[in-house]
Motif scaffolding. Structure first.
Motif, PDB file in Angstrom:
ATOM      1  N   CYS A 139       0.676  -0.997   0.381  1.00  0.00           N
ATOM      2  CA  CYS A 139      -0.021  -0.101  -0.021  1.00  0.00           C
ATOM      3  C   CYS A 139       0.372   1.332   0.106  1.00  0.00           C
ATOM      4  N   LEU A 140       1.316   1.497  -1.064  1.00  0.00           N
ATOM      5  CA  LEU A 140       2.140   2.729  -1.316  1.00  0.00           C
ATOM      6  C   LEU A 140       1.253   4.258  -1.970  1.00  0.00           C
ATOM      7  N   GLY A 141       0.376   3.951  -2.225  1.00  0.00           N
ATOM      8  CA  GLY A 141      -0.641   4.392  -2.417  1.00  0.00           C
ATOM      9  C   GLY A 141      -1.892   5.078  -2.811  1.00  0.00           C
ATOM     10  N   ILE A 142      -2.521   5.887  -3.233  1.00  0.00           N
ATOM     11  CA  ILE A 142      -4.449   6.007  -3.257  1.00  0.00           C
ATOM     12  C   ILE A 142      -4.818   4.777  -4.051  1.00  0.00           C
ATOM     13  N   ASN A 143      -4.191   4.082  -5.215  1.00  0.00           N
ATOM     14  CA  ASN A 143      -4.538   3.303  -5.423  1.00  0.00           C
ATOM     15  C   ASN A 143      -4.284   1.748  -4.803  1.00  0.00           C
ATOM     16  N   ASP A 144      -3.911   1.769  -4.054  1.00  0.00           N
ATOM     17  CA  ASP A 144      -3.627   0.916  -3.465  1.00  0.00           C
ATOM     18  C   ASP A 144      -4.222   0.199  -2.932  1.00  0.00           C
ATOM     19  N   LYS A 145      -4.778   1.696  -2.292  1.00  0.00           N
ATOM     20  CA  LYS A 145      -5.582   1.525  -0.783  1.00  0.00           C
ATOM     21  C   LYS A 145      -6.562   1.200  -2.291  1.00  0.00           C
ATOM     22  N   ARG A 146      -7.579   1.977  -2.596  1.00  0.00           N
ATOM     23  CA  ARG A 146      -8.690   1.241  -3.083  1.00  0.00           C
ATOM     24  C   ARG A 146      -8.627  -0.057  -3.890  1.00  0.00           C
ATOM     25  N   ARG A 147      -7.524  -0.157  -4.223  1.00  0.00           N
ATOM     26  CA  ARG A 147      -7.742  -1.338  -5.438  1.00  0.00           C
ATOM     27  C   ARG A 147      -8.022  -2.852  -3.865  1.00  0.00           C
ATOM     28  N   ASN A 148      -7.509  -2.368  -2.856  1.00  0.00           N
ATOM     29  CA  ASN A 148      -7.375  -3.524  -1.755  1.00  0.00           C
ATOM     30  C   ASN A 148      -8.349  -3.075  -0.828  1.00  0.00           C
ATOM     31  N   SER A 149      -9.525  -2.352  -1.246  1.00  0.00           N
ATOM     32  CA  SER A 149     -10.587  -2.041  -0.916  1.00  0.00           C
ATOM     33  C   SER A 149     -11.396  -2.910  -1.475  1.00  0.00           C
ATOM     34  N   ILE A 150     -11.493  -3.303  -3.075  1.00  0.00           N
ATOM     35  CA  ILE A 150     -12.538  -4.081  -3.682  1.00  0.00           C
ATOM     36  C   ILE A 150     -12.079  -5.394  -3.768  1.00  0.00           C
ATOM     37  N   ASN A 151     -11.068  -5.957  -3.400  1.00  0.00           N
ATOM     38  CA  ASN A 151     -10.779  -7.201  -3.485  1.00  0.00           C
ATOM     39  C   ASN A 151     -10.441  -7.572  -2.028  1.00  0.00           C
ATOM     40  N   ASP A 152     -11.321  -6.913  -0.851  1.00  0.00           N
ATOM     41  CA  ASP A 152     -10.541  -7.399   0.313  1.00  0.00           C
ATOM     42  C   ASP A 152     -11.694  -8.491   0.677  1.00  0.00           C
ATOM     43  N   GLY A 153     -12.280  -8.691  -0.071  1.00  0.00           N
ATOM     44  CA  GLY A 153     -13.770 -10.241   0.188  1.00  0.00           C
ATOM     45  C   GLY A 153     -14.547  -9.954   1.402  1.00  0.00           C
ATOM     46  N   LEU A 154     -14.588  -8.202   1.599  1.00  0.00           N
ATOM     47  CA  LEU A 154     -16.098  -7.447   2.441  1.00  0.00           C
ATOM     48  C   LEU A 154     -17.624  -7.254   1.659  1.00  0.00           C
ATOM     49  N   ASP A 155     -18.158  -7.947   2.503  1.00  0.00           N
ATOM     50  CA  ASP A 155     -18.766  -7.971   2.254  1.00  0.00           C
ATOM     51  C   ASP A 155     -20.358  -6.863   2.154  1.00  0.00           C
ATOM     52  N   PHE A 156     -19.920  -5.682   1.095  1.00  0.00           N
ATOM     53  CA  PHE A 156     -20.348  -4.524   1.916  1.00  0.00           C
ATOM     54  C   PHE A 156     -21.267  -4.055   0.348  1.00  0.00           C
ATOM     55  N   ASP A 157     -22.173  -3.204   0.426  1.00  0.00           N
ATOM     56  CA  ASP A 157     -22.802  -2.851  -0.279  1.00  0.00           C
ATOM     57  C   ASP A 157     -22.572  -1.416  -0.929  1.00  0.00           C
ATOM     58  N   TYR A 158     -22.131  -0.342  -0.550  1.00  0.00           N
ATOM     59  CA  TYR A 158     -21.589   0.412  -1.319  1.00  0.00           C
ATOM     60  C   TYR A 158     -20.190   1.027  -0.727  1.00  0.00           C
ATOM     61  N   VAL A 159     -19.499   1.926  -1.221  1.00  0.00           N
ATOM     62  CA  VAL A 159     -17.426   2.139  -1.133  1.00  0.00           C
ATOM     63  C   VAL A 159     -17.987   3.396  -1.390  1.00  0.00           C
ATOM     64  N   MET A 160     -16.965   4.641  -0.283  1.00  0.00           N
ATOM     65  CA  MET A 160     -16.924   5.707  -1.012  1.00  0.00           C
ATOM     66  C   MET A 160     -15.778   5.745  -0.888  1.00  0.00           C
ATOM     67  N   TYR A 161     -14.812   6.893  -2.013  1.00  0.00           N
ATOM     68  CA  TYR A 161     -13.579   6.979  -1.584  1.00  0.00           C
ATOM     69  C   TYR A 161     -13.807   8.650  -0.488  1.00  0.00           C
ATOM     70  N   LEU A 162     -12.616   8.623  -0.267  1.00  0.00           N
ATOM     71  CA  LEU A 162     -13.105  10.504   0.089  1.00  0.00           C
ATOM     72  C   LEU A 162     -11.559  10.479   1.062  1.00  0.00           C
ATOM     73  N   ASP A 163     -11.027  12.212  -0.033  1.00  0.00           N
ATOM     74  CA  ASP A 163     -10.131  12.350   0.029  1.00  0.00           C
ATOM     75  C   ASP A 163      -9.891  13.174   1.549  1.00  0.00           C
ATOM     76  N   LEU A 164      -8.646  13.746   2.075  1.00  0.00           N
ATOM     77  CA  LEU A 164      -8.772  14.028   3.861  1.00  0.00           C
ATOM     78  C   LEU A 164      -8.987  15.771   3.055  1.00  0.00           C
ATOM     79  N   ASP A 165      -8.591  16.434   2.134  1.00  0.00           N
ATOM     80  CA  ASP A 165      -9.008  17.799   2.473  1.00  0.00           C
ATOM     81  C   ASP A 165     -10.521  18.480   1.332  1.00  0.00           C
ATOM     82  N   LEU A 166     -11.687  17.003   1.508  1.00  0.00           N
ATOM     83  CA  LEU A 166     -13.074  17.583   0.887  1.00  0.00           C
ATOM     84  C   LEU A 166     -13.117  17.930   2.319  1.00  0.00           C
TER      85      LEU A 166
END
Length: 313
Positions: free
Chosen positions: A91-118
């Motif tokens: 997990c070197l960057g945001i792509n890794d984090k987001r990719r990992n969240s897709i493939n984490d095997g957790l069965d949730f309905d929705y995913v939000m990608y949230l930037d810290l400066d929002l």
């Protein structure tokens, strides 16, 4: 009850922004309590390619302790917290984090990608929850509105109060004004939603994706750790629409989010003199460009693969 996994990637210099963001989410949650389950999925990136810890005046343990305290402070209202300390190349960057969240095997309905400066209003989660509980299809994207941006291709996302502003307006607006903007829209009965024809969104601006859509498109490993992940998902979703998939993007009208371009860490970084932050020299341009190399080189070929996959089914 629907489940929403909020995915956040944090560098040490951003730890205070994480605290602000989590506090805002908790304040917002009390408006939608018992209507949606929230999962906070946060990674603190401590990798030494970013920070020279041996030469820094603040030790790594300070950020670990603060990160763990934020986790504790926000464990009483969430459905689940997933707070991870990242030290490896996984997990070197945001792509890794987001990719990992897709493939984490957790069965949730929705995913939000949230930037810290929002910055977002307390009512944003209300609008989002209402529409999530109405949707019954598989491939969906939900986005708030924002202020005038870059060019006319973003017009579907611009709130009507900012349509006549110039394209540089986003650089000067005070992000703290977002609460008053949304409150005024609420009073004026302008909190609604609409569907748009083409998919358009920007990264971690409170965008919410059905997890089924993200799993279908995914973020290819060849895009590396940083860059073009949101563009890939956006273009992939548009390809799906062209092929006849039932992909819908809903815009939360009147519910405005603002990226902080006025009080940035480039000027307001309390750790500047205390961390040897290799990733932040020259405003991070050289470092980001290096991390973007893989995504720039492989984007077109990966998008072509996705297109062939869709049209050869």
């Amino acid at each position: 009850m629907k489940t929403l996994q909020i995915v956040i990637h944090v560098l040490p210099r951003e730890i205070d922004q994480l605290e602000r963001l989590c506090n805002s989410l908790k304040e917002s949650y009390f408006f939608v309590k018992n209507d949606i389950d929230i999962i906070l999925d946060v990674s603190l990136n401590l990798n030494e390619i970013f920070i020279d810890w041996d030469k820094s005046l603040i030790p790594k343990d300070f950020f670990i302790e603060k990160f763990q305290n934020i986790n504790k402070l926000h464990s009483d209202w969430t459905h689940k917290n997933i707070f991870k300390l990242e030290n490896s190349d996984s997990c070197l960057g945001i792509n890794d984090k987001r990719r990992n969240s897709i493939n984490d095997g957790l069965d949730f309905d929705y995913v939000m990608y949230l930037d810290l400066d929002l910055f977002f209003s307390h009512m944003t989660l209300v609008s989002l929850t209402q529409i999530i509980n109405q949707i019954d299809t598989d491939y969906n994207i939900i986005s708030p509105e924002t202020v005038k941006l870059w060019d006319d291709s973003w017009s579907d996302l611009v709130n009507e109060k900012f349509k006549n502003k110039d394209f540089n307006f986003f650089k000067s607006i005070d992000p703290f004004s977002v609460h008053k903007i949304v409150f005024d829209n609420l009073v004026e009965d302008k909190i609604k939603y609409k569907k748009i024809n083409n998919v358009k969104f920007g990264g971690g601006w409170f965008n919410v994706f059905s997890k089924k859509l993200l799993k279908f498109i995914n973020i290819p490993n060849s895009l590396g750790s940083y860059g073009l992940d949101d563009t890939f998902v956006m273009m992939g979703a548009n390809i799906m629409k062209q092929k006849g998939y039932d992909v819908s993007q809903y815009i939360l009208q009147g519910t405005v989010c603002i990226e902080n371009n006025k009080f940035t860490l480039y000027e307001f970084n309390p750790y500047d003199k205390f961390l040897v932050d290799k990733s932040f020299k020259n405003k991070g341009r050289d470092f980001k460009q290096n991390l973007r190399k893989e995504s720039n080189e492989n984007f077109e070929s990966e998008l072509n693969k996705f297109y062939k996959r869709i049209y050869n089914e």
